[in-house]
Write an enzyme that holds these catalytic residues in place. Sequence first.
Site, PDB file in Angstrom:
ATOM      1  N   THR A 151      43.889  11.372  -1.886  1.00 43.00           N
ATOM      2  CA  THR A 151      42.694  11.727  -0.812  1.00 43.00           C
ATOM      3  C   THR A 151      41.683  12.267  -1.466  1.00 43.00           C
ATOM      4  OG1 THR A 151      43.773  14.112  -0.417  1.00 43.00           O
ATOM      5  CG2 THR A 151      44.861  12.078   1.007  1.00 43.00           C
ATOM      6  N   SER A 198      46.841  12.103 -19.384  1.00 46.18           N
ATOM      7  CA  SER A 198      45.441  13.133 -19.654  1.00 46.18           C
ATOM      8  C   SER A 198      45.448  13.022 -21.126  1.00 46.18           C
ATOM      9  CB  SER A 198      45.943  14.443 -19.243  1.00 46.18           C
ATOM     10  OG  SER A 198      44.915  15.353 -19.688  1.00 46.18           O
ATOM     11  N   TYR A 218      51.407  22.201 -18.743  1.00 51.61           N
ATOM     12  CA  TYR A 218      50.702  21.017 -18.099  1.00 51.61           C
ATOM     13  C   TYR A 218      50.729  19.813 -19.328  1.00 51.61           C
ATOM     14  CZ  TYR A 218      46.976  17.818 -17.083  1.00 51.61           C
ATOM     15  OH  TYR A 218      45.939  16.855 -16.631  1.00 51.61           O
TER      16      TYR A 218
END
Length: 264
Positions: A16, A141, A154
């Site tokens: 979104t 990433s 992460y």
Amino acid sequence: MHIDLSGKTALVSASTAGIGFAIATGLARAGAHTIINGRSEASVVASLDAMRDAVPNADVRGIAGDLSSADGIAKLVHAVPTADILVNNAGIYGPEPFFEISDETWERFFQTNVMSGVRLARHYMRGMLERDWGRIVFISSESALNIPADMIHYGMTKTAQLSIARGLAKLAAGTQVTVNSVLPGPTMSDGVKSMLKETAEQQGKSVDQVAVEFVRTHRASSILQRPATVEEVANLVVYVCSAQASATTGAALRVDGGVVDSIV
């Protein structure tokens, strides 16, 4: 090169805003029937409106659901039983000192960043193999390779995605189903803009100026010397999802501006 995805159904998780929305827009512009996903109904509706403004002839629909749980995944796959293209973009991030990261936070990051993609691939890849055509892309990433000391939890999830994508590519050996990872570097997503806004206001600078300074200071190895745009990341993903990328599989493709100091 003309990329035509007419007749293909593409699902982009967490799409979104930011990179996910740019990817969904690129896929819709290439003619794919595109599924947007977000946590709330309001965010999905707003994104559908924005998509139709950007691509007036877009064949697009939206499904709200939190993909950090098995229940959220079940709701999504019930609404969208099959897909030809799956882009696993759902993910969370945020710095936290290692000694203060709780077990609950480790689990939350793993469920959101890793297991969402595992569950979606487990469902949709079966159909891709049966039809002998499909594209799966994990949005990883550069932090998968340059593990940040302030975001070890992460970085772990981003590295895990590379392992899963490589293994799934081997599982699809000899078929027309490809599985790849795309590794963005610093990117001017909505989240990054929000993160830098306060600093920019305090310093009397634009967000773009602060972003460039951040890259040059904290990602000094960057060859690009600026953040990428979400569209620049999306361009690579759309290509990887195309028929033209049929010989690219099992790869970790960097769109990091040269942050990772490696010639391979």
